[in-house]
Design a protein around this motif. Structure first.
Motif, PDB file in Angstrom:
ATOM      1  N   GLY A 211      38.847  42.095  29.641  1.00  0.00           N
ATOM      2  CA  GLY A 211      37.519  42.721  29.660  1.00  0.00           C
ATOM      3  C   GLY A 211      37.522  43.982  30.492  1.00  0.00           C
ATOM      4  O   GLY A 211      36.538  44.297  31.164  1.00  0.00           O
ATOM      5  N   ALA A 212      38.625  44.728  30.455  1.00  0.00           N
ATOM      6  CA  ALA A 212      38.758  45.922  31.300  1.00  0.00           C
ATOM      7  C   ALA A 212      39.291  47.112  30.489  1.00  0.00           C
ATOM      8  O   ALA A 212      39.859  48.043  31.055  1.00  0.00           O
ATOM      9  N   GLY A 213      39.102  47.095  29.178  1.00  0.00           N
ATOM     10  CA  GLY A 213      39.527  48.218  28.340  1.00  0.00           C
ATOM     11  C   GLY A 213      41.018  48.210  28.054  1.00  0.00           C
ATOM     12  O   GLY A 213      41.734  47.295  28.463  1.00  0.00           O
ATOM     13  N   ASN A 214      41.477  49.270  27.354  1.00  0.00           N
ATOM     14  CA  ASN A 214      42.880  49.242  26.903  1.00  0.00           C
ATOM     15  C   ASN A 214      43.806  50.190  27.657  1.00  0.00           C
ATOM     16  O   ASN A 214      44.918  50.437  27.216  1.00  0.00           O
ATOM     17  N   ALA A 215      43.343  50.715  28.794  1.00  0.00           N
ATOM     18  CA  ALA A 215      44.212  51.637  29.536  1.00  0.00           C
ATOM     19  C   ALA A 215      45.011  50.913  30.630  1.00  0.00           C
ATOM     20  O   ALA A 215      45.785  51.548  31.342  1.00  0.00           O
ATOM     21  N   THR A 216      44.819  49.618  30.773  1.00  0.00           N
ATOM     22  CA  THR A 216      45.639  48.863  31.729  1.00  0.00           C
ATOM     23  C   THR A 216      47.051  48.720  31.153  1.00  0.00           C
ATOM     24  O   THR A 216      47.279  49.012  29.976  1.00  0.00           O
ATOM     25  N   ASP A 217      47.973  48.237  31.982  1.00  0.00           N
ATOM     26  CA  ASP A 217      49.374  48.141  31.540  1.00  0.00           C
ATOM     27  C   ASP A 217      49.605  46.948  30.617  1.00  0.00           C
ATOM     28  O   ASP A 217      50.678  46.814  30.028  1.00  0.00           O
ATOM     29  N   GLY A 218      48.639  46.074  30.522  1.00  0.00           N
ATOM     30  CA  GLY A 218      48.765  44.918  29.646  1.00  0.00           C
ATOM     31  C   GLY A 218      47.434  44.198  29.550  1.00  0.00           C
ATOM     32  O   GLY A 218      46.441  44.610  30.160  1.00  0.00           O
ATOM     33  N   GLN A 219      47.424  43.136  28.757  1.00  0.00           N
ATOM     34  CA  GLN A 219      46.199  42.352  28.531  1.00  0.00           C
ATOM     35  C   GLN A 219      46.489  40.877  28.742  1.00  0.00           C
ATOM     36  O   GLN A 219      47.617  40.425  28.501  1.00  0.00           O
ATOM     37  N   VAL A 220      45.467  40.146  29.166  1.00  0.00           N
ATOM     38  CA  VAL A 220      45.554  38.689  29.223  1.00  0.00           C
ATOM     39  C   VAL A 220      44.285  38.107  28.605  1.00  0.00           C
ATOM     40  O   VAL A 220      43.204  38.690  28.738  1.00  0.00           O
ATOM     41  N   LEU A 221      44.434  37.010  27.864  1.00  0.00           N
ATOM     42  CA  LEU A 221      43.269  36.271  27.372  1.00  0.00           C
ATOM     43  C   LEU A 221      43.522  34.783  27.580  1.00  0.00           C
ATOM     44  O   LEU A 221      44.685  34.344  27.690  1.00  0.00           O
ATOM     45  N   VAL A 222      42.445  34.033  27.601  1.00  0.00           N
ATOM     46  CA  VAL A 222      42.541  32.571  27.633  1.00  0.00           C
ATOM     47  C   VAL A 222      42.890  32.105  26.215  1.00  0.00           C
ATOM     48  O   VAL A 222      42.208  32.463  25.247  1.00  0.00           O
TER      49      VAL A 222
END
Ligand code: KIV
Length: 271
Positions: A211-222
């Protein structure tokens, strides 16, 4: 449909940092048991045994009730399945807030008893002494800022964090402190995308967003959320990559019908 097979070698904090430097995005998902972790492991770079287990495994309203023993129990099954991904286990509420000694003791128990690669804990400046102590003891630590569900009663809900300038400044400050204290990575949960971009650009450690946009170095979801198992939960940031809730319901319903009309088991399904 696409099948992405991550490379075989076991992931390390060093490899994740290299991925950030190379601009290669990092995929992380939660898992809480051996069977699903076996499916997830070859495909992602990191698995999180999240304290979201309190919600999706145990059915609690918050993450607060789950215990250190319960997290260790879940972590053991996931670690047995994980030959590729780096496994991070959440330190549950009450297992690190009391003292630095308690934090190091809990982290060591997690690593020794599960064989996991790292732990994650929520908070910034206020837990810095504990993080320094843990890093000093050789524990790989992942930070977690923004919406930190263990503080739900303090925040009064699960809304977007760091909308206002003062909170955004504090978050950036905390992120830099966590990196300086030796965290190998950081989760940012439910904050404005522009702020997450700024934090990711300023940090040299990988920043993983939810829930922090796509400019982070990666993504996590449950995992349960992205598989559509938890149909009542659909915040704006969540995408269902499957509708397994419907698939499970249909399968169970077909099974029940087959049992009742004597079409299961058939002649080939018996001895
Ligand atoms: O517990 C969890 O699943 C988490 C993720 C939402 C980052 O902390």
């Amino acid at each position: 449909m696409s099948v992405h097979q991550a490379q075989n070698a076991k992931l390390t904090p060093q490899k994740l940092r290299q991925m950030k430097q190379d601009g290669e995005k990092i995929a992380m998902l939660t898992s809480y048991d051996y069977t699903l972790a076996s499916i997830v492991d070859p495909l992602v770079e990191m698995i999180l045994v999240g304290d979201s287990a309190a919600n999706v495994v145990c059915g609690y309203d918050t993450t607060l009730p789950i215990t250190l023993d319960e997290m260790i129990f879940l972590g053991k099954g996931v670690v047995r399945a994980a030959h590729h991904a780096l496994v991070v286990i959440d330190m549950p509420f009450g297992s690190y807030q009391v003292s630095q000694e308690q934090a190091v003791g809990s982290a060591i128990r997690i690593l020794k008893e599960t064989g996991a690669d790292a732990v994650k804990l929520e908070g910034g400046e206020e837990i810095l002494p504990a993080i320094r102590h843990m890093v000093h003891a050789g524990v790989p630590v992942m930070g977690h800022l923004g919406l930190t569900p263990q503080s739900v009663h303090q925040f009064g809900g699960y809304g977007l964090r760091a909308k206002e300038d003062a909170e955004a400044q504090k978050l950036l400050h905390d992120a830099l402190l966590l990196q300086e204290a030796g965290c190998f990575s950081l989760v940012l949960e439910k904050i404005p995308a522009a702020l997450a971009r700024k934090v990711s650009e300023q940090l040299t450690i990988p920043v993983i967003g939810i829930g922090a946009g796509n400019a982070t170095d990666g993504q996590v979801l449950v995992l349960h959320d992205m598989l559509g198992l938890n149909q009542g939960f659909k915040p704006k940031f969540l995408r269902h990559f499957a509708e397994l809730g419907d698939a499970v319901r249909n399968a169970v319903s077909d099974y029940v019908s087959a049992v009742k009309e004597l079409s299961f088991p058939n002649g080939q399904e018996q001895y």
